[in-house]
Design an enzyme around this catalytic site. Structure first.
Site, PDB file in Angstrom:
ATOM      1  CG  ASN A 112      -1.676   1.280   1.448  1.00  0.00           C
ATOM      2  OD1 ASN A 112      -1.920   1.698   2.567  1.00  0.00           O
ATOM      3  ND2 ASN A 112      -2.068   1.915   0.372  1.00  0.00           N
ATOM      4  N   GLY A 113       0.763   2.070  -1.013  1.00  0.00           N
ATOM      5  CA  GLY A 113       1.584   3.277  -1.070  1.00  0.00           C
ATOM      6  C   GLY A 113       2.098   3.509  -2.469  1.00  0.00           C
TER       7      GLY A 113
END
Ligand code: SF4
Length: 470
Positions: A112-113
């Site tokens: 995530n990111g």
């Protein structure tokens, strides 16, 4: 507000569990509770201690995983991912977790990111002979780990992580261990919990409540947690720095029942509404919030102003992706699919409409117009984020700078465009006072870059904005 209306989208959610015989099923429920973080694809990788197996696909969690296939996904540990993908980036190959197999075993990755130096690293790796299977920045980590030689996996992962710049919460899983890593600034949320003897990890704590797990602690920025049948241990791959957690998690993305950085999201939003009332009071008869993410802030605003909070707008929950979109002419005739005003509440009233953000301004204009058509005599718009003037490079698709209405216009110009009687945004200081932690630096532990333009990491000339990614 509704993500698909606003043009503001989260990039992903991750969930993992180690040490439970129903790990795949639990991950399914965990991912379902994180569905708001990404609706374009989902995947689970499970290990039985000998091999990694996966199911993944495009679509919602309930569409990707079928009951009969899930029974084959048996193992003691699993990691899962829900993905939001921008145009052109939603292909099957980019759906995570990514799974790599080699003679020495399998490696699964969920991220995530967004990595701001992914392109530079890719060029370097391709120059050294790597061939990328996906257009996702996540794959860079796999190649860096693989190139780590004969070192133990935890050292290879740590060495690889030190080369990455940007925002990341990573889950890495092999047949016999799971690793959890958060970037040195802790830009994305990540929490650790327990379910009996099993360890769980999730982007948001709402997933713990759904699967019956208890919250243990935040994953620390720069920390690498390693879990196996031998137990849990923690190592560091970077020194301690001040945190820069994404402010938009509190304002808009996270579920109100989640705690992000130990702060409950609903309470944070109510506080934003209270600060907004202090900074920008309005004389009005009712306060309403744009469902769902603005309701908590609207309640806070109403409480602080002593004006009744009312449900002045209703969201239709059954408009799926396959819903037939009305033509332009039907839209002009007033066909409203996703949001409707409650005439009996707003008619003849001065209304404060609280929303969490204005991205391009088109949706705000439509809602103001809708409230007026339903008989509101005045519409005062209050926004519980500061103006979004800069794009995000850390995993949130905020649209390009040119598309951001506040990047080149004053508040008064925006008010005129959206047709409101008055318009105010919370100030940067108000935002930090409402949700920031006073024990931290000038940004009180928050990333504020989309409001201030002060990016907490270096941004490279070829850093890919998520809107243009893939
Ligand atoms: S730039 Fe904005 S959206 Fe992106 S991480 Fe920072 S606060 Fe969040």
């Amino acid at each position: 507000m509704l993500a698909e209306l606003k043009g503001l989208n989260e990039e992903c959610g991750i969930f993992g569990i180690w040490g439970h015989p129903d790990s795949a099923q639990i991950t399914y429920y965990g991912l379902h509770s994180l569905q708001h973080r990404g609706q374009e694809g989902a995947g689970i990788v499970v290990t039985d201690g000998e091999k990694l197996k996966t199911i993944k696909g495009t679509g919602l969690v309930t569409e990707v995983f079928k009951q009969d296939e899930m029974t084959d996904l048996y193992g003691k540990a699993a990691i899962g991912h829900v993905r939001y993908a921008t145009a052109g980036g939603g292909g099957y190959e980019n759906v995570q977790p990514l799974l790599f197999r080699s003679q020495s075993g399998g490696l699964a990755l969920a991220h995530n990111g967004n990595l701001v130096n992914a392109n530079a690293l890719k060029h370097q790796l391709e120059g050294q002979g790597s061939i990328f299977q996906t257009t996702s920045d996540t794959e860079v980590l796999a190649h860096l780990i693989k190139r780590g030689g004969n070192l133990p996996l935890n050292d290879r992962v740590k060495n690889a992580l030190t080369m990455l710049k940007g925002a990341y919460a990573f889950l890495v899983m092999t047949e016999d261990e799971m690793m959890i890593a958060l970037d040195p600034l802790g830009m994305r949320p990540l929490s650790l919990g327990r379910l009996g003897d099993a360890y769980v990890v999730a982007s948001e704590t709402c997933a713990f409540d759904v699967v019956g797990a208890t919250y243990e602690r935040e994953v620390e920025p720069g920390e690498l947690i390693i879990i196996s049948d031998e137990g849990i241990r923690t190592e560091r791959f970077s020194g301690f720095q001040s945190r820069a957690i994404c402010s938009m998690e509190y304002i808009y993305f996270a579920r109100p029942d989640s705690n992000v950085g130990r702060i409950n999201v609903h309470s944070a939003r109510k506080n934003l509404g209270r600060w907004l009332a202090l900074e920008a009071p309005a004389e009005a008869d009712v306060v309403t919030g744009v469902p769902d993410s603005s309701i908590s802030a609207a309640i806070g605003y109403a409480e602080a102003m002593g004006i009744p909070y009312e449900i002045g707008l209703i969201k239709n929950r059954y408009v799926g992706r396959t819903f037939i979109q009305p033509s332009q002419s039907l839209r002009e005739q007033g066909v409203k699919m996703k949001l409707s005003p409650v005439r009996g509440i707003v008619e003849g009233k001065r209304v404060v409409m609280v929303d969490d953000s204005i991205v391009r301004g088109t949706t705000s204009r439509r809602i103001v117009n809708m409230l007026r058509q339903a008989g509101a005599t005045e519409v005062h718009v209050r926004i519980s984020s500061p103006p979004i003037k800069n794009p995000c490079y850390y995993g949130i698709d905020t649209s390009t700078r040119e598309e951001l209405i506040a990047s080149s216009r004053s508040v008064e110009e925006i008010r005129q465009i959206i047709g409101a009687d008055s318009l105010s945004f919370i100030s940067n200081e108000g935002l930090l006072s409402a949700i920031g932690r006073p024990d931290m630096d000038e940004n009180r532990g928050q990333c504020m870059a989309c409001f201030t333009g002060k990016y907490p990491t270096e941004i490279f000339p070829d850093t890919v904005h998520p809107h243009e990614k893939c």
